[in-house]
Design a protein around this motif. Sequence first.
Motif, PDB file in Angstrom:
ATOM      1  N   TYR A   1       0.816  -1.210   0.000  1.00 14.39           N
ATOM      2  CA  TYR A   1       0.000   0.000   0.000  1.00 14.39           C
ATOM      3  C   TYR A   1       0.854   1.267   0.000  1.00 14.39           C
ATOM      4  CZ  TYR A   1      -4.482  -2.310   0.336  1.00 14.39           C
ATOM      5  OH  TYR A   1      -5.600  -3.058   0.057  1.00 14.39           O
ATOM      6  N   LYS A   2       2.020   1.202   0.602  1.00 20.17           N
ATOM      7  CA  LYS A   2       2.920   2.364   0.557  1.00 20.17           C
ATOM      8  C   LYS A   2       3.367   2.642  -0.873  1.00 20.17           C
ATOM      9  CE  LYS A   2       4.778   1.827   5.255  1.00 20.17           C
ATOM     10  NZ  LYS A   2       5.989   1.472   6.045  1.00 20.17           N
ATOM     11  N   VAL A   3       3.638   1.588  -1.620  1.00 22.89           N
ATOM     12  CA  VAL A   3       4.033   1.750  -3.015  1.00 22.89           C
ATOM     13  C   VAL A   3       2.887   2.345  -3.836  1.00 22.89           C
ATOM     14  CG1 VAL A   3       4.742   0.534  -5.111  1.00 22.89           C
ATOM     15  CG2 VAL A   3       5.756  -0.078  -2.911  1.00 22.89           C
ATOM     16  N   ILE A   4       1.671   1.839  -3.619  1.00 24.50           N
ATOM     17  CA  ILE A   4       0.511   2.366  -4.341  1.00 24.50           C
ATOM     18  C   ILE A   4       0.317   3.846  -4.017  1.00 24.50           C
ATOM     19  CG2 ILE A   4      -1.992   2.209  -4.626  1.00 24.50           C
ATOM     20  CD1 ILE A   4      -1.741  -0.793  -3.990  1.00 24.50           C
ATOM     21  N   ALA A   5       0.340   4.183  -2.742  1.00 26.37           N
ATOM     22  CA  ALA A   5       0.132   5.575  -2.335  1.00 26.37           C
ATOM     23  C   ALA A   5       1.195   6.485  -2.925  1.00 26.37           C
ATOM     24  CB  ALA A   5       0.127   5.680  -0.811  1.00 26.37           C
ATOM     25  N   ALA A   6       2.435   6.029  -2.921  1.00 24.87           N
ATOM     26  CA  ALA A   6       3.509   6.854  -3.466  1.00 24.87           C
ATOM     27  C   ALA A   6       3.328   7.096  -4.957  1.00 24.87           C
ATOM     28  CB  ALA A   6       4.862   6.202  -3.195  1.00 24.87           C
ATOM     29  N   ALA A   7       2.884   6.070  -5.691  1.00 23.07           N
ATOM     30  CA  ALA A   7       2.650   6.229  -7.124  1.00 23.07           C
ATOM     31  C   ALA A   7       1.521   7.223  -7.388  1.00 23.07           C
ATOM     32  CB  ALA A   7       2.323   4.876  -7.748  1.00 23.07           C
ATOM     33  N   VAL A   8       0.459   7.143  -6.591  1.00 24.27           N
ATOM     34  CA  VAL A   8      -0.654   8.090  -6.744  1.00 24.27           C
ATOM     35  C   VAL A   8      -0.212   9.499  -6.352  1.00 24.27           C
ATOM     36  CG1 VAL A   8      -2.980   8.685  -5.971  1.00 24.27           C
ATOM     37  CG2 VAL A   8      -2.381   6.290  -6.391  1.00 24.27           C
ATOM     38  N   TYR A   9       0.542   9.589  -5.279  1.00 21.28           N
ATOM     39  CA  TYR A   9       1.042  10.884  -4.821  1.00 21.28           C
ATOM     40  C   TYR A   9       1.858  11.581  -5.902  1.00 21.28           C
ATOM     41  CZ  TYR A   9       4.082  14.185  -2.353  1.00 21.28           C
ATOM     42  OH  TYR A   9       4.780  15.298  -1.976  1.00 21.28           O
ATOM     43  N   GLU A  10       2.771  10.861  -6.532  1.00 23.92           N
ATOM     44  CA  GLU A  10       3.611  11.454  -7.571  1.00 23.92           C
ATOM     45  C   GLU A  10       2.762  11.952  -8.735  1.00 23.92           C
ATOM     46  OE1 GLU A  10       6.828  12.168  -7.628  1.00 23.92           O
ATOM     47  OE2 GLU A  10       7.070  11.432  -5.582  1.00 23.92           O
ATOM     48  N   THR A  11       1.711  11.208  -9.080  1.00 24.22           N
ATOM     49  CA  THR A  11       0.824  11.632 -10.168  1.00 24.22           C
ATOM     50  C   THR A  11       0.050  12.881  -9.784  1.00 24.22           C
ATOM     51  OG1 THR A  11       0.620   9.367 -10.978  1.00 24.22           O
ATOM     52  CG2 THR A  11      -1.103  10.922 -11.632  1.00 24.22           C
TER      53      THR A  11
END
Length: 234
Positions: A177-187
């Motif tokens: 979930y940290k990876v998912i959140a980080a990817a969304v955050y960058e977008t």
Amino acid sequence: MLSLFCTSMARGGQFSDSVKVYNAGINGNNTVNLLARIDRDVLRRNPELVVLMVGTNDMLHTDKSLGMEQYEKNYQELISCLKKKADLVLMTIPPVYAPYLVQRKPQFKGDLKAPQARVDSANMVIRRLAAKNNCKLVDLNTILTACGGANTDKESLFQNEANMGIADGVHPTANGYKVIAAAVYETIKDCKPGVKSVVCFGDSITKGYRMQGEGKTEGDSYPAVLQRMLNQHL
């Protein structure tokens, strides 16, 4: 790959301390269910941005799976409804660990290639509709595959017998979930840095199945991690 995304989470951004993220994930939902509750759970909140991830149940659920034509039709309807009210980010659906799925899903009849083939077909639809509708796309499947995909290792980003005591192979771990959140955050940082309200719309993967704070924005689900990131509390 995980360290890259976790590093990005620690960076300063352009967000204030008043960004509100809503977790609108519900276990077992497919595109039919999302269409039925889009007004109640998304549009009434008047979000500036919606992050949509749906398709795992459309492809893999024993009772709710759909044909590709109906899935694409429903997905396009979701896009059309959401884009009238908010900016929209789409996510491809994650990879899966097929041996677990064929054990508990009779529709696959032991075919180890079938679950991932269904996931791949859904992601082709999502990528095509993102381009057609000029939506931002987080290619989550590619990101998580690069991080090792779904497997049986204890360090896997997906729940399995070694790390969670369950033959899951579909839902992320807290690190996933940290990876998912980080990817969304960058977008979001790139496309809408002044956002104040975000709805994360989807199924149990969005809800945070078996995670601390499941269904909320406190704990380990990706909406919870995303809210902390947007408000720079990590």
